[in-house]
Design a protein around this motif. Structure first.
Motif, short mmCIF file in Angstrom:
data_model
loop_
_atom_site.label_atom_id
_atom_site.label_comp_id
_atom_site.label_asym_id
_atom_site.label_seq_id
_atom_site.Cartn_x
_atom_site.Cartn_y
_atom_site.Cartn_z
N LYS A 9 0.85 -1.21 0.00
CA LYS A 9 0.00 0.00 0.00
C LYS A 9 0.89 1.26 0.00
O LYS A 9 0.55 2.26 -0.63
CB LYS A 9 -0.91 0.02 1.23
N CYS A 10 2.01 1.19 0.72
CA CYS A 10 2.92 2.34 0.75
C CYS A 10 3.53 2.57 -0.64
O CYS A 10 3.69 3.71 -1.08
CB CYS A 10 4.05 2.11 1.76
N LEU A 11 3.83 1.49 -1.35
CA LEU A 11 4.39 1.63 -2.70
C LEU A 11 3.33 2.20 -3.65
O LEU A 11 3.61 3.05 -4.50
CB LEU A 11 4.92 0.29 -3.22
N GLU A 12 2.09 1.73 -3.48
CA GLU A 12 0.99 2.28 -4.30
C GLU A 12 0.84 3.77 -4.02
O GLU A 12 0.64 4.58 -4.94
CB GLU A 12 -0.33 1.56 -3.98
N ASN A 13 0.96 4.12 -2.76
CA ASN A 13 0.86 5.51 -2.33
C ASN A 13 1.91 6.39 -3.01
O ASN A 13 1.69 7.57 -3.29
CB ASN A 13 1.04 5.54 -0.80
N GLU A 14 3.06 5.78 -3.32
CA GLU A 14 4.15 6.51 -3.98
C GLU A 14 3.97 6.53 -5.50
O GLU A 14 4.80 7.09 -6.22
CB GLU A 14 5.52 5.89 -3.64
N GLY A 15 2.94 5.87 -5.99
CA GLY A 15 2.69 5.86 -7.44
C GLY A 15 3.51 4.83 -8.20
O GLY A 15 3.68 4.95 -9.43
N VAL A 16 4.03 3.83 -7.50
CA VAL A 16 4.85 2.81 -8.17
C VAL A 16 3.97 2.00 -9.14
O VAL A 16 2.87 1.60 -8.81
CB VAL A 16 5.48 1.86 -7.12
N GLU A 17 4.50 1.79 -10.36
CA GLU A 17 3.74 1.02 -11.35
C GLU A 17 4.30 -0.38 -11.55
O GLU A 17 3.58 -1.30 -11.91
CB GLU A 17 3.76 1.74 -12.69
N TYR A 18 5.64 -0.49 -11.41
CA TYR A 18 6.28 -1.78 -11.70
C TYR A 18 7.23 -2.15 -10.57
O TYR A 18 7.85 -1.28 -9.96
CB TYR A 18 7.15 -1.68 -12.96
N THR A 166 -0.30 -5.17 11.58
CA THR A 166 -0.16 -3.75 11.90
C THR A 166 -1.45 -3.01 11.58
O THR A 166 -2.20 -3.42 10.68
CB THR A 166 1.02 -3.11 11.12
N SER A 167 -1.70 -1.93 12.29
CA SER A 167 -2.89 -1.14 11.99
C SER A 167 -2.49 0.22 11.38
O SER A 167 -3.32 1.09 11.21
CB SER A 167 -3.68 -0.90 13.28
N HIS A 168 -1.19 0.38 11.07
CA HIS A 168 -0.74 1.68 10.53
C HIS A 168 -1.12 1.84 9.06
O HIS A 168 -1.44 0.87 8.38
CB HIS A 168 0.77 1.80 10.74
N LEU A 169 -1.04 3.08 8.60
CA LEU A 169 -1.44 3.40 7.21
C LEU A 169 -0.33 4.19 6.52
O LEU A 169 0.49 4.83 7.20
CB LEU A 169 -2.71 4.25 7.22
N PRO A 170 -0.31 4.19 5.16
CA PRO A 170 0.72 4.96 4.45
C PRO A 170 0.66 6.44 4.82
O PRO A 170 -0.42 6.98 5.11
CB PRO A 170 0.35 4.77 2.98
N ILE A 171 1.81 7.10 4.78
CA ILE A 171 1.87 8.54 5.07
C ILE A 171 1.57 9.30 3.78
O ILE A 171 2.24 9.06 2.76
CB ILE A 171 3.27 8.91 5.61
N PRO A 172 0.60 10.21 3.81
CA PRO A 172 0.29 10.94 2.57
C PRO A 172 1.51 11.72 2.07
O PRO A 172 2.31 12.20 2.86
CB PRO A 172 -0.82 11.91 2.99
N LEU A 173 1.62 11.84 0.73
CA LEU A 173 2.75 12.58 0.15
C LEU A 173 2.55 14.07 0.40
O LEU A 173 1.41 14.55 0.47
CB LEU A 173 2.82 12.34 -1.36
N HIS A 174 3.63 14.79 0.50
CA HIS A 174 3.51 16.24 0.65
C HIS A 174 4.32 16.92 -0.44
O HIS A 174 5.24 16.34 -1.01
CB HIS A 174 3.98 16.68 2.03
#
Ligand code: TPP
Ligand code: MG
Length: 546
Positions: A9-18, A166-174
């Motif tokens: 989910k963190c990688l998706e949050n960073e916009g990773v495609e591959y 874990t119950s943590h979530l990705p950190i939003p990008l700034h």
């Protein structure tokens, strides 16, 4: 959720495609989480090319490409790719597995200290020790990888951490804005340029990764100051521009250096000392203004008189908008050098002898490709010919590595370039030595259904080293090998094989391969006697009396 799900989910949050790579058993939780993601797994046949592909994604998009391996042997296979990304300033993230860290029943089997191994060749390397810390560690690794100067980062995900809950979530990008160049530094730069008589602009690698072309073209056209570039600065300003003097493919003694020797000021935009030097600074010699995202690193051959540090596009815009054209500028000699360089580079561009001469080869490749089409070069002596003779017409259309200068990256970088730019034609240009270092990735390219051409320059030797050996006056020794039949080799992978049997066939074959779907491999015999004649003897004998 499971920690490995959170990682994805963190990688998706960073916009990773591959994610490129070769999973091992220590990555299986991660792999299972990846199965439910839109991120595509690109399975490769070796970790090194996976790293080259991830680095190229970073180079072309500015966002880190990601690659995955197991612990120990998988991680060590990333080593060269990490150095490639780090020296080449390409944002790239490596994720490696590890045995459980809390309790393990396998002794030291396959275990090396990967985090420590990565230290000298990354900007950031860390073992994840708790599932809850994945979001902050991943975010920080991405931030560091992208921050100027970009490079390689590494995260190690041990098996037991991947399996935690874990119950943590990705950190939003700034949003992050790069600092602008200091106004006073720009004022000094402007005053130095206005007071100089024969200024020249040099465009380096740093200018090629951010879209600064427009401001550079404005500066060049407003002032009329001629420009040249480094190998990795090719294409930022189209090289068919009337003020383009050439590429400094060699560090010294090329025709272009006649102009550099006469210049009294070089405005060095985006150059970085990792590149093979485009010229050598000497005490009392030409003055240099260093314009870059980061300060100049002092070196015996590089000690600028002024640093303008900050966003390059902004610095160039500031200089361009405030500078006054000086009546004292004298570009007459540079114009003569340009004419001479152009004439020299045109020599043998039509030569029809066989095997093909490098000059004709470059001319034919240029002829069949459009302005936005991409060539990705491996490392061999042809790189010098392409850097010198090929006119790049757009940013990042000549992908070459003049930083680590490793063999084996040509094919993987071409594959990644095609994935990022599906509309462009992509041609990998490799020596027979460099191609064989990662030739197994032809299978990956065929599996991915990439439309691309691989042009192999066949001299049955490590030609670059032969040329240097000859230049040092040594006997020809220890550098010849035999090649497989490249046409049959291509066919064995399900690719199409082509052989150039006369020089006039090359263009026809290239036109076919770039317009026909699938992976095409061209075996092209090359005549390297020109290396010695042109790049050694002719240049030694040349005099700057133009
Ligand atoms: C991984 C790696 N090993 C060795 C070298 C040193 N090296 C630079 S060019 C070269 C020869 C390249 O041969 P080939 O790919 O056939 O290209 P050619 O010069 O013959 O056209 C070698 C061995 C290198 N740059 N990278
Ligand atoms: Mg060779």
């Amino acid at each position: 959720m499971k920690a490995s799900d959170l990682f994805i989910k963190c990688l998706e949050n960073e916009g990773v495609e591959y994610i490129f790579g070769v999973p091992g058993e220590e990555n299986l939780d991660f792999l299972e989480s990846l199965r439910f993601s839109n991120i595509k797994l690109i399975l490769t046949r070796h970790e090194q090319p996976a790293g080259f592909m991830a680095a190229t994604i970073g180079r072309l998009t500015g966002h880190p490409g990601v690659c995955l391996s197991t612990l120990g042997p998988g991680a060590t296979n990333f080593f060269t790719a990490a150095a490639y990304a780090q020296l080449g300033a390409m944002p790239m993230m490596m994720i490696t597995g590890q045995k459980p860290i809390h309790s393990s029943k396998q002794g030291h089997f396959q275990i090396i200290d990967t985090v420590d191994m990565m230290k000298p060749i990354t900007k950031f390397t860390k073992q994840l020790v708790r599932g809850d810390r994945i979001p902050s560690n991943v975010r920080e690794a991405f931030r560091v990888a992208m921050e100027e100067r970009p490079g390689a980062v590494h995260l190690e995900l041990p098996e037991d951490i991947a399996a935690e809950t874990t119950s943590h979530l990705p950190i939003p990008l700034h949003k992050v804005r790069r600092p602008d160049a200091n106004e006073k530094a720009v004022d000094i730069a402007i005053s130095m340029i206005e007071k100089s008589v024969r200024p020249l602009i040099l465009i380096g690698a740093g200018a090629n990764r951010k879209r600064i072309s427009k401001h550079l073209v404005n500066l060049i056209e407003k002032t009329g100051i001629p420009f040249f570039n480094t190998q990795m600065g090719k294409g930022v300003v189209p090289e068919d521009h009337p003020l383009f003097l050439g590429t400094a493919a060699l560090s010294d003694n090329d025709y272009l250096h006649c102009a550099i020797e006469r210049a009294d000021l070089i405005i060095n935009i985006g150059h970085d000392v990792v590149e093979k030097p485009p010229f050598f600074m000497t005490p009392g010699g030409v003055k240099v203004i260093h314009v870059n995202f980061v300060a100049s690193e002092t070196d015996e051959i590089y000690f600028p008189q002024l640093d303008v540090v900050g966003d390059i596009a902004n610095a160039v815009w500031q200089i361009g908008s405030r500078i006054n054209v000086s009546a004292d500028w004298d570009f007459s000699y540079f114009k003569k050098v340009k004419q001479f360089v152009d004439e020299k580079l045109a020599e043998n561009a039509n030569a029809d002898s066989f095997p093909i001469m490098p000059q004709r080869l470059v001319a034919d490749v240029r002829e069949v490709l459009g302005a936005e089409d991409i060539i990705a070069l491996d490392n061999g002596v042809y790189k010098v010919w392409f850097a010198r003779n090929y006119r790049a017409l757009s940013s990042n259309t000549v992908l070459l590595d003049n930083a680590l200068a490793t063999m084996g990256a040509g094919l993987p970088s071409a594959m990644a370039a095609k994935m990022v730019n599906p509309e462009s034609k992509v041609v990998a240009i490799c020596g027979d030595g460099g191609f064989m270092m990662n030739s197994h990735e032809i299978e990956t390219a065929v599996r991915l259904k990439l439309d691309m051409t691989v042009l192999i320059l066949n001299d049955s030797a490590y030609g670059m080293i032969k040329w240097k050996q000859n230049g040092m006056g040594f006997e020809d020794f220890g550098l010849d090998f035999n090649n497989p039949d490249f046409v049959k080799y291509a066919e064995a992978y399900g690719a199409s094989g082509h052989r150039v049997e006369s020089t006039d066939q090359l263009q026809t074959i290239l036109k076919t391969t770039i317009s026909t779907p699938g992976v095409h491999i061209i075996d092209c015999p090359v005549d390297y006697s020109e290396n010695e004649r042109v790049l050694t003897r002719e240049l030694i004998e040349k005099a700057c009396i133009i």
